[in-house]
Design a protein around this motif. Structure first.
Motif, PDB file in Angstrom:
ATOM      1  N   LYS A 113       5.118 -22.248  26.420  1.00 16.37           N
ATOM      2  CA  LYS A 113       6.107 -22.039  27.712  1.00 16.37           C
ATOM      3  C   LYS A 113       5.113 -21.281  28.214  1.00 16.37           C
ATOM      4  CE  LYS A 113       9.227 -23.218  25.896  1.00 16.37           C
ATOM      5  NZ  LYS A 113      10.381 -24.104  25.861  1.00 16.37           N
ATOM      6  N   GLN A 117       8.636 -19.259  31.748  1.00 21.59           N
ATOM      7  CA  GLN A 117       9.601 -19.441  31.118  1.00 21.59           C
ATOM      8  C   GLN A 117       9.558 -18.435  30.022  1.00 21.59           C
ATOM      9  OE1 GLN A 117       7.233 -22.894  31.051  1.00 21.59           O
ATOM     10  NE2 GLN A 117       8.871 -24.323  32.169  1.00 21.59           N
ATOM     11  N   GLN A 121      13.041 -16.833  28.253  1.00 23.49           N
ATOM     12  CA  GLN A 121      13.687 -17.420  27.187  1.00 23.49           C
ATOM     13  C   GLN A 121      14.003 -16.062  26.807  1.00 23.49           C
ATOM     14  OE1 GLN A 121      12.107 -21.077  25.836  1.00 23.49           O
ATOM     15  NE2 GLN A 121      13.138 -20.391  24.188  1.00 23.49           N
TER      16      GLN A 121
END
Length: 205
Positions: A113, A117, A121
Motif C-alpha cells: 500500500k 492508502q 485503511q
C-alpha cells in the motif's frame, strides 16, 4: 546532570497561567483532562536509506499522575522499519493504543500500500470500530512515510502537518477527514496562519 548540563526550570509564566486557568475551568465547567492534548511526531529518511520515527509530547494536559500514553510505546505512538517506512501518531493515546495504529500503517505499507492508502485503511475503519464498541472515538491523527520518501496522513479532526525534502522547501498542509474513508489535504491559507499566530501569542490573563 552527569554531563554538567545546567539545571533550569522550564516552566514559563505563560504556561503557569494557562495551567492555573485550566484548573479553574475544570472546577467551574466540569472539564476533564481529555479536553486537550498534543504530540509532535516526525519521520525521517536519510541519504543512506535509513529511517527514524520520533515523538515528543507533554502528555495529556492535566493528566492523572502515572498515566502512560501512546507516545513512548513502539507500535502505538510510533513505528519504523527502514526497509518499509515509518508512522507517528498524535491524539488520545488510550484509543490509539487499542489499534497499534503506527505499526498497522507500516504493516500495510509492507503489503504494497502507498502511505496514503495505508493511513486511510488503518485509521478510518478503526474509528468506526471504536464508535461501535464504545459509542465514541477520541481525536487522533497519524502521519506516515515509506522508504521512497512518499508520505500519507489520516485524521478524524482538522490536522496540520509539514513535509519537505532536499528538493522541496518545507510546507504546512491541512488534513481533514474526507468522504468514503479518504483524507482531504490542502495547503494552509495565510489567513489561517495569521489566526494561529495571533491565538498562540494572545495575552493570558
Amino acid at each position: 546532570m552527569q554531563n554538567n548540563f545546567e539545571i533550569v526550570n522550564m516552566l514559563t509564566l505563560r504556561a503557569k497561567k494557562i495551567w492555573l486557568n485550566r484548573l479553574a475551568e475544570m472546577r467551574e465547567k466540569n472539564l476533564n483532562p481529555y479536553d486537550g492534548h498534543d504530540t509532535v511526531g516526525a519521520i525521517t529518511l536519510d541519504k543512506q536509506g535509513s529511517m527514524a520515527a520520533a515523538t515528543s509530547t507533554s502528555g495529556l494536559f492535566m493528566k492523572k499522575a502515572g498515566r502512560i500514553g501512546d507516545s513512548p510505546l513502539s507500535g502505538s505512538g510510533f513505528y519504523v522499519d527502514s526497509e518499509i517506512g515509518g508512522a507517528a501518531a498524535t491524539g488520545l493515546g488510550e484509543d490509539i493504543m487499542k489499534g497499534c495504529l503506527s505499526y498497522e500503517i507500516v504493516r500495510l505499507m509492507g503489503e504494497g500500500k502507498s502511505p496514503q492508502q495505508a493511513c486511510d485503511q488503518a485509521v478510518y475503519p478503526f474509528i468506526e470500530k471504536l464508535k461501535k464498541r464504545y459509542g465514541k472515538a477520541g481525536e487522533f491523527s497519524l502521519v506516515a512515510m515509506n522508504h521512497n520518501g512518499e508520505w500519507g496522513v489520516a485524521t478524524n479532526v482538522e490536522f496540520t502537518f509539514s513535509v519537505g525534502n532536499e528538493t522541496k522547501a518545507p510546507r504546512i498542509l491541512m488534513a481533514n477527514p474526507g468522504p468514503d474513508h479518504t483524507t482531504s489535504i490542502a495547503p494552509i491559507t495565510q489567513e489561517w496562519l495569521d489566526a494561529y499566530e495571533k491565538r498562540i501569542k494572545a495575552p493570558i490573563n
